[in-house]
Design a protein around this motif. Structure first.
Motif, mmCIF file in Angstrom:
data_model
loop_
_atom_site.group_PDB
_atom_site.id
_atom_site.type_symbol
_atom_site.label_atom_id
_atom_site.label_comp_id
_atom_site.label_asym_id
_atom_site.label_seq_id
_atom_site.Cartn_x
_atom_site.Cartn_y
_atom_site.Cartn_z
ATOM 1 N N ASP A 16 -11.751 -33.323 -37.629
ATOM 2 C CA ASP A 16 -11.039 -34.548 -38.037
ATOM 3 C C ASP A 16 -11.559 -36.026 -37.731
ATOM 4 O O ASP A 16 -12.115 -35.975 -36.488
ATOM 5 N N SER A 25 -15.413 -24.983 -39.793
ATOM 6 C CA SER A 25 -14.271 -25.613 -39.293
ATOM 7 C C SER A 25 -13.372 -24.399 -38.749
ATOM 8 O O SER A 25 -13.450 -23.252 -38.825
ATOM 9 N N GLY A 26 -12.497 -25.018 -37.676
ATOM 10 C CA GLY A 26 -11.639 -24.161 -37.291
ATOM 11 C C GLY A 26 -11.290 -24.449 -35.905
ATOM 12 O O GLY A 26 -11.950 -25.025 -35.167
ATOM 13 N N SER A 36 -8.142 -31.042 -33.011
ATOM 14 C CA SER A 36 -7.708 -30.999 -33.893
ATOM 15 C C SER A 36 -7.532 -29.661 -34.673
ATOM 16 O O SER A 36 -8.229 -28.809 -34.275
ATOM 17 N N SER A 68 -8.340 -28.502 -37.652
ATOM 18 C CA SER A 68 -9.499 -28.283 -38.447
ATOM 19 C C SER A 68 -10.713 -28.042 -37.424
ATOM 20 O O SER A 68 -11.831 -27.626 -37.793
ATOM 21 N N SER A 115 -14.009 -30.978 -30.213
ATOM 22 C CA SER A 115 -14.065 -30.103 -30.971
ATOM 23 C C SER A 115 -14.681 -28.710 -30.464
ATOM 24 O O SER A 115 -15.369 -28.561 -29.752
#
Length: 190
Positions: A130, A87-88, A125, A127, A71
């Motif tokens: 995930d 998120s992002g 991912s 977002s 992430s």
């Protein structure tokens, strides 16, 4: 003046409907019909302590655990965590040298751990949150986790199969393994 009062009544009426009544009805329905999802789908350990949400990816660093997808965001997991995570995605283009460098470093790190660098383990991912990995990503980590826990790979393979979520209605999406549930099941073994 009559039209102005009518507009004010309509505005107040719509505000009461959309800002008060609708949210209360949705909250009531979620608490009655979808209590787990309405409360964040939290997973609790045997002592009742919340260990995470099955809807949000979490970082596992120990060799004893299956790793989630990488992430670009920091998960809200420590004492400095905010109530809501961020998120992002990184928004790096496929041609961006920074993305290529990160992917190559992740692939190299996985190979050093004798783990096949499948897509889920090197690409983030959309977002960044995930909670699932593909069954191929779980299988790629199987031997590392089995060795770290002194278990037979077959014992862990059975858990991977048990925690694999199948296609929705048998046709939509791809099978995936919820990493938090799988890791909790590993910790809960006798």
């Amino acid at each position: 003046m009559k039209n102005i009062l009518k507009i004010i009544r309509m505005t107040v009426g719509l505000w009461v409907l959309t800002a008060l009544i609708y949210p209360v009805v949705i909250l009531a329905v979620s608490q009655v019909a979808f209590a787990s999802q309405g409360n964040g789908s939290v997973l609790r350990n045997s002592q009742g302590t919340v260990i995470g949400s099955v809807l949000i990816g979490q970082e596992f660093k120990s060799e004893r655990y299956f790793s989630d997808r990488p992430s670009t965001i920091n998960y809200s997991q420590d004492e400095s965590a905010k109530p809501t995570g961020v998120s992002g995605a990184s928004n790096l283009a496929p041609s961006n040298p920074d993305l290529l460098k990160r992917v190559q470093e992740d692939a190299s790190r996985l190979q050093q751990k004798n783990t096949k660098p499948v897509a889920d383990l090197i690409y983030t991912s959309g977002s960044g949150l995930d909670p699932h990995i593909s069954t191929a990503a779980a299988q790629a980590q199987l031997n590392r986790v089995a060795q770290a826990r002194n278990l037979q790979p077959g014992e862990i393979a059975a858990l991977i199969d048990r925690y694999t979520e199948r296609r929705f209605l048998g046709i939509f999406g791809e099978p995936g393994v919820n990493v938090l549930e799988l890791n909790y099941a590993l910790d809960s073994r006798p």
